[in-house]
Design an enzyme around this catalytic site. Structure first.
Site, PDB file in Angstrom:
ATOM      1  N   LYS A 138       0.988  -1.250  -0.003  1.00 27.59           N
ATOM      2  CA  LYS A 138      -0.063  -0.081   0.024  1.00 27.59           C
ATOM      3  C   LYS A 138       0.841   1.330   0.004  1.00 27.59           C
ATOM      4  O   LYS A 138       0.742   2.333  -0.905  1.00 27.59           O
ATOM      5  CB  LYS A 138      -0.769   0.057   1.295  1.00 27.59           C
ATOM      6  CG  LYS A 138      -1.947  -0.912   1.123  1.00 27.59           C
ATOM      7  CD  LYS A 138      -2.740  -1.283   2.352  1.00 27.59           C
ATOM      8  CE  LYS A 138      -3.870  -2.503   2.151  1.00 27.59           C
ATOM      9  NZ  LYS A 138      -4.555  -2.779   3.300  1.00 27.59           N
ATOM     10  N   GLN A 189      -4.160  -1.454   9.820  1.00 26.26           N
ATOM     11  CA  GLN A 189      -4.264  -2.861   9.049  1.00 26.26           C
ATOM     12  C   GLN A 189      -4.895  -3.778  10.011  1.00 26.26           C
ATOM     13  O   GLN A 189      -4.478  -3.664  11.205  1.00 26.26           O
ATOM     14  CB  GLN A 189      -2.869  -3.156   8.652  1.00 26.26           C
ATOM     15  CG  GLN A 189      -2.726  -4.473   7.916  1.00 26.26           C
ATOM     16  CD  GLN A 189      -3.285  -4.439   6.606  1.00 26.26           C
ATOM     17  OE1 GLN A 189      -3.024  -3.512   5.803  1.00 26.26           O
ATOM     18  NE2 GLN A 189      -4.035  -5.503   6.179  1.00 26.26           N
ATOM     19  N   ASP A 214     -11.031   2.923   4.239  1.00 24.11           N
ATOM     20  CA  ASP A 214     -11.416   1.248   4.015  1.00 24.11           C
ATOM     21  C   ASP A 214     -12.966   1.363   3.803  1.00 24.11           C
ATOM     22  O   ASP A 214     -13.644   0.516   3.453  1.00 24.11           O
ATOM     23  CB  ASP A 214     -10.941   0.649   5.429  1.00 24.11           C
ATOM     24  CG  ASP A 214      -9.635   0.044   4.943  1.00 24.11           C
ATOM     25  OD1 ASP A 214      -9.377  -0.199   4.014  1.00 24.11           O
ATOM     26  OD2 ASP A 214      -9.114  -0.216   6.096  1.00 24.11           O
TER      27      ASP A 214
END
Ligand code: NDP
Length: 294
Positions: free
Chosen positions: A58, A102, A125
């Site tokens: 990422k 994460q 997200d």
């Protein structure tokens, strides 16, 4: 299986992601020219090797498109209070546009509480309950990256999805449920299958579109697929092949390819799209925060 037996068109997620990232790169350049540096804070707790790989990818992708990333690596024994404190700091920092924590988090931390703590405007997200609610209501939202990537590939392959029967296999909060909501807004008739579904194979065989997000290696074979259907395989499963491990999807590729009209491979299908949409969401968040799209 020989090439001659392959009928399904291969949906190239790598190429689609590269094209999408090019548009993101241009948006980033425009924002930077107006004095805004789109910035993504990435929070990683603990030593999970797969999480480290995801975070590395990422951060790498972000730098390629000009997004600044700030990495916060915390030890595995970090307490919930410390993590919530960091999130509060990132929420308050006007220089941070997106916050990605994460998952999975170590057992001592309540993932739900962490997601709830993220400012919904920075929730790249798309997991915060405000964004989930907005998605279901059909209001502007930051939407989860993986199902957004699947929808992009479906529209690119099929054009208008109106009236198509879509079967989503899996009902997780990160893939199955938001996928169903997105397909409904795209005017599909949507069936969601899960571990308690009765007659799953027969229901799936009625689908024009199948999105498989189960996490069971090669569970879906040709007997699940209507001839000509489009199959999006979200699954990422490791199987033992001799003395090596190999990544496979939820679909048995060669079998499904004999009947499907089009399908994504694993790897090289949905995976690259997920990261591309994370970058797109970061730019969207930056634009909205700086009111550049108003
Ligand atoms: P979860 O384990 O959270 O959810 C799996 C879902 O599959 C559940 O809803 C479960 O039903 C359902 N299920 C399990 N067994 C069956 C069955 N026999 N028949 C029908 N449904 C079944 O997984 P995720 O949604 O997080 O991920 C799914 C897969 O996608 C995984 O392989 C994951 O690695 C991959 N993934 C890939 C991403 C990418 O970028 N390509 C991103 C995210 C995930 P129930 O609810 O009843 O338990």
């Amino acid at each position: 299986m020989s090439q001659a037996q392959h009928h399904a068109q291969l949906i190239d997620g790598k190429a689609a992601a590269a094209a999408l990232l090019e548009t993101v790169r241009q948006d980033v350049a425009a924002l930077r020219a107006s004095g805004v540096i789109p910035t993504l804070a990435v929070v990683l707790v603990g030593d999970d090797p797969a999480s480290h790989v995801y975070v590395r990818n990422k951060v790498l992708r972000a730098s390629e498109v000009g997004i600044r990333s700030l990495e916060h690596r915390l030890p595995a024994d970090t307490g919930q209070h410390a993590l919530l404190k960091l999130i509060a700091t990132l929420n308050a920092d006007a220089g941070v546009n997106g916050i990605l924590v994460q998952m999975p988090l170590p057992a001592q931390i309540d993932e739900g509480a962490v997601i709830d703590a993220i400012d919904p405007h920075k929730d790249v997200d798309g997991f915060h309950r405000e964004n989930v609610g907005r998605l279901v209501l059909g209001e502007p939202a930051l939407t989860p990256c993986t199902p957004s990537g699947c929808l992009f590939l479906l529209k690119q392959t099929l054009g208008d999805l109106s009236g198509k029967h879509a079967v989503v296999i899996g009902r997780s909060n990160i893939v199955g449920k938001p996928m169903a909501a997105l397909l409904l807004h795209a005017n599909c008739s949507v069936t969601v299958l899960h571990s308690r579904s009765v007659g799953a194979r027969e229901l799936c065989r009625q689908a024009d579109i199948v999105v498989a997000a189960v996490g069971r290696a090669q569970m879906i074979d040709a007997s699940w697929i209507k001839p000509g259907a489009t199959v999006i395989d979200v699954g990422i499963n490791r199987i033992q092949a001799g003395d090596k491990t190999r990544l496979v999807g939820d679909a048995e590729f060669d079998s499904v390819a004999r009947v499907a009209g089009a399908m994504t491979p694993v790897p090289g299908g949905v995976g690259p799209m997920t990261i591309a949409f994370l970058m797109k969401n970061t730019v969207l968040a930056a634009k909205r925060q700086s009111q550049h799209d108003l």
